[in-house]
Scaffold this motif. Structure first.
Motif, PDB file in Angstrom:
ATOM      1  N   ASP A 171       0.882  -1.997  -0.260  1.00 54.46           N
ATOM      2  CA  ASP A 171       0.423   0.215   0.214  1.00 54.46           C
ATOM      3  C   ASP A 171       0.868   1.382  -0.251  1.00 54.46           C
ATOM      4  O   ASP A 171       1.454   1.735   1.270  1.00 54.46           O
ATOM      5  N   ARG A 194       5.267  15.929  10.320  1.00 53.89           N
ATOM      6  CA  ARG A 194       4.519  16.466  12.157  1.00 53.89           C
ATOM      7  C   ARG A 194       5.488  16.659  12.601  1.00 53.89           C
ATOM      8  O   ARG A 194       4.768  17.379  13.547  1.00 53.89           O
ATOM      9  N   HIS A 206      -5.044  14.820   3.017  1.00 54.04           N
ATOM     10  CA  HIS A 206      -4.872  14.724   4.540  1.00 54.04           C
ATOM     11  C   HIS A 206      -3.760  15.550   5.104  1.00 54.04           C
ATOM     12  O   HIS A 206      -3.691  16.068   5.840  1.00 54.04           O
TER      13      HIS A 206
HETATM   14  P1  ATP Z   1      -4.341  11.559  11.934  1.00 49.19           P
HETATM   15  O1  ATP Z   1      -4.290  12.786  13.232  1.00 49.19           O
HETATM   16  O2  ATP Z   1      -3.628  12.087  10.744  1.00 49.19           O
HETATM   17  O3  ATP Z   1      -5.934  11.757  11.828  1.00 49.19           O
HETATM   18  P2  ATP Z   1      -4.526   8.403  12.633  1.00 49.19           P
HETATM   19  O4  ATP Z   1      -3.855   8.033  13.395  1.00 49.19           O
HETATM   20  O5  ATP Z   1      -5.689   9.285  13.173  1.00 49.19           O
HETATM   21  O6  ATP Z   1      -3.977  10.255  12.770  1.00 49.19           O
HETATM   22  P3  ATP Z   1      -5.984   8.322  10.174  1.00 49.19           P
HETATM   23  O7  ATP Z   1      -5.460   8.377   8.837  1.00 49.19           O
HETATM   24  O8  ATP Z   1      -7.567   8.606  10.957  1.00 49.19           O
HETATM   25  O9  ATP Z   1      -4.607   8.536  11.117  1.00 49.19           O
HETATM   26  O10 ATP Z   1      -6.414   6.740  10.079  1.00 49.19           O
HETATM   27  C1  ATP Z   1      -6.458   6.393  11.230  1.00 49.19           C
HETATM   28  C2  ATP Z   1      -5.898   5.084  11.316  1.00 49.19           C
HETATM   29  O11 ATP Z   1      -5.823   3.976  10.466  1.00 49.19           O
HETATM   30  C3  ATP Z   1      -4.122   4.911  11.673  1.00 49.19           C
HETATM   31  O12 ATP Z   1      -4.041   4.945  12.902  1.00 49.19           O
HETATM   32  C4  ATP Z   1      -3.680   4.291  11.349  1.00 49.19           C
HETATM   33  O13 ATP Z   1      -3.688   3.393  12.417  1.00 49.19           O
HETATM   34  C5  ATP Z   1      -4.823   3.031  10.159  1.00 49.19           C
HETATM   35  N1  ATP Z   1      -4.047   3.417   8.811  1.00 49.19           N
HETATM   36  C6  ATP Z   1      -5.487   4.689   8.216  1.00 49.19           C
HETATM   37  N2  ATP Z   1      -4.306   4.051   7.202  1.00 49.19           N
HETATM   38  C7  ATP Z   1      -3.768   3.371   6.801  1.00 49.19           C
HETATM   39  C8  ATP Z   1      -2.604   2.464   5.937  1.00 49.19           C
HETATM   40  N3  ATP Z   1      -2.534   3.234   4.437  1.00 49.19           N
HETATM   41  N4  ATP Z   1      -2.259   0.996   5.611  1.00 49.19           N
HETATM   42  C9  ATP Z   1      -2.421   1.330   7.629  1.00 49.19           C
HETATM   43  N5  ATP Z   1      -3.433   1.415   8.024  1.00 49.19           N
HETATM   44  C10 ATP Z   1      -3.929   2.952   8.144  1.00 49.19           C
END
Ligand code: ATP
Ligand code: MG
Length: 415
Positions: free
Chosen positions: A169, A182, A216
């Motif tokens: 991915d 960040r 994002h």
């Molecule tokens: P942010 O503060 O950037 O929102 P986040 O950790 O909440 O950080 P999100 O994009 O909301 O990030 O995704 C939530 C969770 O899903 C992430 O913490 C990660 O563990 C998982 N995740 C998101 N995208 C992927 C991906 N492409 N591959 C694997 N895990 C992912």
């Protein structure tokens, strides 16, 4: 390690009560609930983050249905994915059934089966995002950290969880750079190597997913940092050969932010990122990122206006000339050009259009002109246009100025 004290200090009491309540309801059905991902990471770092993600060992949809019925929440469920959103007045909670993923081929969406919390954590992007905190009564507050994410947080490292992670991915390349910038972290050595190796795998990722990760990044406080790094690494070039992340972008993104228009900021960044493209490259770029219609229009207009900037830079332009040069374009595209241009004259003209000219209206309309004895038809059209032009150029101000002009124009036209 137990984080009970940290959770109680970190989460607002309303939110804490809510998740504890959900966990109690889960326990009645023999299910367990965990806080996971970003909120755990940010709690350990001491940054606020109240976008809560919960993982359920059991059935998140069934649990969410119960919770929604018992409390004041609106439910949005995806049975097929085992996920649910609970919308309360002030916040939303995301619940997901713990899952296991396998990738049929690089870049494909994963095949999902339900699994344990550990399965769910080790499928994630980076160790710092692969931690959970238990909300179950037996081990409330326990940190579950199978990939040593806490150590990496302390050392400031972004680390993938297995060598094929970026190739499975490649959106993780964009995500990794986003977190790195960040938090001011470094990539762990092998992760850095694999990231470079797998940049070509971005070609396997759909336009929507790449665009989504760019958006994002645009939510960051200073997205130009990640954009610059993506430029240096050759990631932007892989997405489109004309995208750059140089100092120009940093300066323009900063100007865009200072306008303090939060709702327009993300599309504005997008137009500025597209600015170096030539009109001929635009179709390929918009198609690669599957850009939706409204944003596509703004990007196209941005580049069309850019192509006509020499005209807009003539200091002698009358307001009406500025108006007719710009009136067919998306305001967002005009704003992007006002930020992007180095010419103060162009900037002044674009701003004049945005703040004033586009709102100009004549006081007299068709009905009033009819009352003055001007017949409907092409003649009236001409009078209305001339009135509008005169109003733009400040040649008429009041209603009676307009009347006088309308009558004298009619006389002229009748002659
Ligand atoms: P942010 O503060 O950037 O929102 P986040 O950790 O909440 O950080 P999100 O994009 O909301 O990030 O995704 C939530 C969770 O899903 C992430 O913490 C990660 O563990 C998982 N995740 C998101 N995208 C992927 C991906 N492409 N591959 C694997 N895990 C992912
Ligand atoms: Mg999030």
């Amino acid at each position: 390690m137990n984080l009970t004290r940290q959770i109680e200090q970190y989460l607002p009491s309303q939110l804490l009560e809510l998740v504890q309540n959900i966990s109690r309801q889960a326990a009645e059905q023999g299910q367990r609930v965990y806080l996971v991902g970003g909120v755990v990471r940010d709690m350990l770092l001491g940054y606020p983050n109240f976008d809560l993600d919960l993982v359920v060992e059991g059935d998140a949809v069934k649990l969410s249905q119960q919770v929604a019925e018992a409390g004041q929440a609106r439910l949005l469920a995806h049975h097929r994915f085992g996920t649910a959103k609970l919308k309360y007045q002030n916040f939303t909670l995301d619940l997901a059934t713990a899952r296991k993923e396998t990738y049929a081929r690089p870049g494909a969406l994963p095949t999902v089966t339900f699994g344990t919390l550990k399965d769910d954590l080790i499928r994630r992007d980076f160790s710092i995002n692969a931690m959970a905190v238990s909300l179950a009564r037996e081990d409330y507050g326990q940190l579950i950290d199978p990939c040593q994410g806490k150590d990496d947080l302390e050392q400031g490292l972004i680390r993938i969880l297995h060598p094929e992670s970026f190739s499975d991915d490649a959106t993780r390349i964009l995500r990794g750079v986003c977190y790195q910038q960040r938090f001011g972290f470094e990539f762990e050595a092998q992760t850095a190597q694999l990231l470079k190796r797998d940049i070509p795998m971005l070609d396997t990722i759909s336009g929507d997913r790449i665009r989504h990760e760019l958006e994002h990044i645009f939510e960051e406080e200073r997205p130009e940092l990640a954009i610059k790094r993506l430029g240096d690494l050759g990631v932007l070039h892989r997405i489109n050969p004309f995208l750059t992340g140089d100092g120009w972008i940093a300066d323009k993104f900063d100007k865009a932010r200072r306008l303090k228009k939060p709702n327009q900021l993300s599309p504005l960044y997008f137009c500025l990122l597209s600015y170096p493209l030539g009109e001929r490259d635009i179709d390929q770029f918009l198609a690669r990122l599957n850009v939706p219609a409204k944003l596509s229009r703004a990007v196209r207009d941005t580049l069309r206006i850019k192509a006509g900037l020499t005209l807009l830079g003539r200091p002698s332009l009358k307001p009406s000339e500025i108006y007719y040069l710009l009136c067919g374009y998306e305001p967002l595209a005009i704003l992007a050009n006002a930020i992007a241009t180095e010419s103060s004259t162009v900037q002044r003209h674009l701003q004049l259009f945005l703040t004033k000219l586009r709102y100009v209206k004549t006081s007299l309309g068709g009905e009033e002109l009819k009352a003055l004895g001007i017949p409907a038809g092409p003649q009236m059209g001409k009078v209305l246009q001339a009135l509008y032009k005169a109003k733009l150029d400040g040649e008429v101000r009041t209603r009676s100025d307009e009347k006088k002009l309308a009558l004298s124009l009619t006389l002229k036209l009748e002659r």
